[in-house]
Scaffold this active site. Structure first.
Site, PDB file in Angstrom:
ATOM      1  N   GLY A  43      63.108  33.160  51.346  1.00 36.93           N
ATOM      2  CA  GLY A  43      62.208  33.546  50.262  1.00 36.93           C
ATOM      3  C   GLY A  43      62.296  35.051  50.016  1.00 36.93           C
ATOM      4  O   GLY A  43      63.290  35.529  49.481  1.00 36.93           O
ATOM      5  N   SER A 110      69.177  33.918  54.508  1.00 34.65           N
ATOM      6  CA  SER A 110      68.754  34.663  53.326  1.00 34.65           C
ATOM      7  C   SER A 110      67.686  35.684  53.735  1.00 34.65           C
ATOM      8  O   SER A 110      67.950  36.525  54.588  1.00 34.65           O
ATOM      9  CB  SER A 110      68.264  33.675  52.262  1.00 34.65           C
ATOM     10  OG  SER A 110      68.179  34.270  50.993  1.00 34.65           O
ATOM     11  N   TRP A 111      66.474  35.622  53.159  1.00 28.61           N
ATOM     12  CA  TRP A 111      65.405  36.524  53.607  1.00 28.61           C
ATOM     13  C   TRP A 111      65.115  36.317  55.088  1.00 28.61           C
ATOM     14  O   TRP A 111      64.786  37.261  55.800  1.00 28.61           O
ATOM     15  CB  TRP A 111      64.143  36.325  52.786  1.00 28.61           C
ATOM     16  CG  TRP A 111      62.945  36.964  53.408  1.00 28.61           C
ATOM     17  CD1 TRP A 111      61.896  36.335  54.020  1.00 28.61           C
ATOM     18  CD2 TRP A 111      62.666  38.376  53.516  1.00 28.61           C
ATOM     19  NE1 TRP A 111      60.990  37.259  54.503  1.00 28.61           N
ATOM     20  CE2 TRP A 111      61.446  38.518  54.202  1.00 28.61           C
ATOM     21  CE3 TRP A 111      63.353  39.517  53.109  1.00 28.61           C
ATOM     22  CZ2 TRP A 111      60.877  39.759  54.489  1.00 28.61           C
ATOM     23  CZ3 TRP A 111      62.798  40.770  53.390  1.00 28.61           C
ATOM     24  CH2 TRP A 111      61.572  40.872  54.064  1.00 28.61           C
ATOM     25  N   ASP A 268      78.724  32.035  47.803  1.00 27.67           N
ATOM     26  CA  ASP A 268      77.299  32.394  47.791  1.00 27.67           C
ATOM     27  C   ASP A 268      77.084  33.413  46.672  1.00 27.67           C
ATOM     28  O   ASP A 268      77.598  34.524  46.734  1.00 27.67           O
ATOM     29  CB  ASP A 268      76.908  32.982  49.141  1.00 27.67           C
ATOM     30  CG  ASP A 268      75.393  33.181  49.294  1.00 27.67           C
ATOM     31  OD1 ASP A 268      74.705  33.361  48.263  1.00 27.67           O
ATOM     32  OD2 ASP A 268      74.917  33.161  50.434  1.00 27.67           O
ATOM     33  N   HIS A 296      75.144  29.149  48.684  1.00 24.24           N
ATOM     34  CA  HIS A 296      74.102  29.822  49.451  1.00 24.24           C
ATOM     35  C   HIS A 296      73.221  28.885  50.268  1.00 24.24           C
ATOM     36  O   HIS A 296      72.800  29.221  51.361  1.00 24.24           O
ATOM     37  CB  HIS A 296      73.217  30.617  48.476  1.00 24.24           C
ATOM     38  CG  HIS A 296      72.072  31.335  49.127  1.00 24.24           C
ATOM     39  ND1 HIS A 296      72.248  32.461  49.910  1.00 24.24           N
ATOM     40  CD2 HIS A 296      70.726  31.088  49.121  1.00 24.24           C
ATOM     41  CE1 HIS A 296      71.079  32.894  50.340  1.00 24.24           C
ATOM     42  NE2 HIS A 296      70.136  32.069  49.887  1.00 24.24           N
TER      43      HIS A 296
END
Length: 323
Positions: A43, A110-111, A268, A296
């Site tokens: 996120g 990711s985050w 990605d 991704h």
């Protein structure tokens, strides 16, 4: 998704209260005597997925999941108050002490990978190893790639970018775009707010996979998750993720001794390949694995398979190292 382990029930769940008004949902599963692994979701704002536990061998790992502030089952939902990277790092330190864990593996995509790296830099002694996917280094160039009309994502998915900017109009500057979206998602007009939420989540969803299981990526989306994901991502990106420019690479020496696996989809588009390559070059104890037929999302079969194998290999390495 045949590479995943069978569905796994949780052993225990609880709400962990902070001292500044948040209550964090925490759950554990797997082997309580296994290797502790903290799973950090993406996120910001995505909350934990249903399948994250299935990426780990439940006989080898003690699996810990936490919905970050404002996300998932944590309360207050979608709250931006006292919600910064520094707060999340404090929550991670609090959780480790609460569970009486001396050292753990950090796992995130990711985050979640960003937060894992920052948590390791913040408290390197507590980290055994890391398994990371879809590297986002929270630099200005990473924001530009993802959000700018001249960025890499918009250049590849031009028609989807036009849908992305419909609720707020075109902006030459990434900061101005974030400000416009922030105003839209915090306004009192519910129709405009939800249009902005759908457009933001739609942009990320449309560019996150090589193939989509259905035509409209938001057709079956969880509205609850979409609200926190869009609002929280905008909040963090608007504030440059509450970190200084190039903070991770500038402090990489603090974690250079920690073993790590970096997994990156070749295609990605959310988090560009250069970030993963740069991280691996500056982190001598890491290994970069490029998945040739994936983008991704961790829900892509090739990414999921790579994560399962990386977690198995890391467990074997840590068990061998402890002998």
């Amino acid at each position: 998704m045949t590479a995943l382990f069978p569905p796994l029930s949780i052993n225990h769940s609880e709400m962990l209260n902070t001292d500044d008004g948040h209550s964090l949902y925490v759950e554990t599963s797997g082997n309580p005597n296994g290797i502790p692994v903290l799973c950090l979701h993406g996120g910001p704002g995505a909350g934990m997925s249903d399948d994250y536990r299935r990426l780990f061998n439940p006989h080898l790992y003690f699996i810990i999941g936490m919905d970050q502030r404002g996300s998932g089952r944590s309360t207050p939902f979608a709250s931006l108050e006292n919600n910064t990277t520094a707060h999340l790092l404090a929550d991670i330190r609090m959780l480790r002490k609460h569970l009486n864990i001396e050292q753990w593996v950090l796992f995130g995509g990711s985050w979640g990978a960003t937060l894992a790296l920052l948590a390791a830099i913040d408290d390197p002694v507590s980290v055994k190893a890391m398994v990371l996917r879809g590297i986002f280094l929270a630099r200005e160039q990473d924001r530009y790639w993802f959000l700018s009309k001249e960025g890499g994502a918009a250049q590849i998915f031009t028609e989807h970018y036009q849908k992305f900017i419909e609720p707020v109009g075109e902006h030459d500057d990434v900061q101005a775009l974030c400000e416009a979206y922030y105003q839209a998602m915090t306004c009192n007009d519910e129709v405009h707010k939800m249009a902005a939420v759908r457009a933001w989540c739609g942009w990320e969803e449309r560019i996150s996979r090589l193939q989509h299981p259905h035509g409209d990526p938001l057709e079956h989306d969880n509205v609850h998750r979409a609200i926190s994901l869009a609002l929280m991502e905008c909040h963090y990106l608007k504030h440059h993720c509450f970190v200084s420019e190039n903070a991770i690479i500038n402090h990489i020496d603090k974690i250079k001794h920690i073993p790590g696996t970096i997994i990156q989809g070749r295609y990605d588009i959310v988090c560009k390949m250069e970030a993963a390559h740069t991280l691996s070059e500056h982190w001598p104890n890491s290994r970069l694995l490029i998945v040739p037929d994936a983008g991704h999302s961790a829900s892509e079969p090739s990414i999921a398979e790579a994560l399962v194998k990386a977690n198995e290999a890391m467990a074997a390495f840590l068990q061998e190292s402890s002998i």
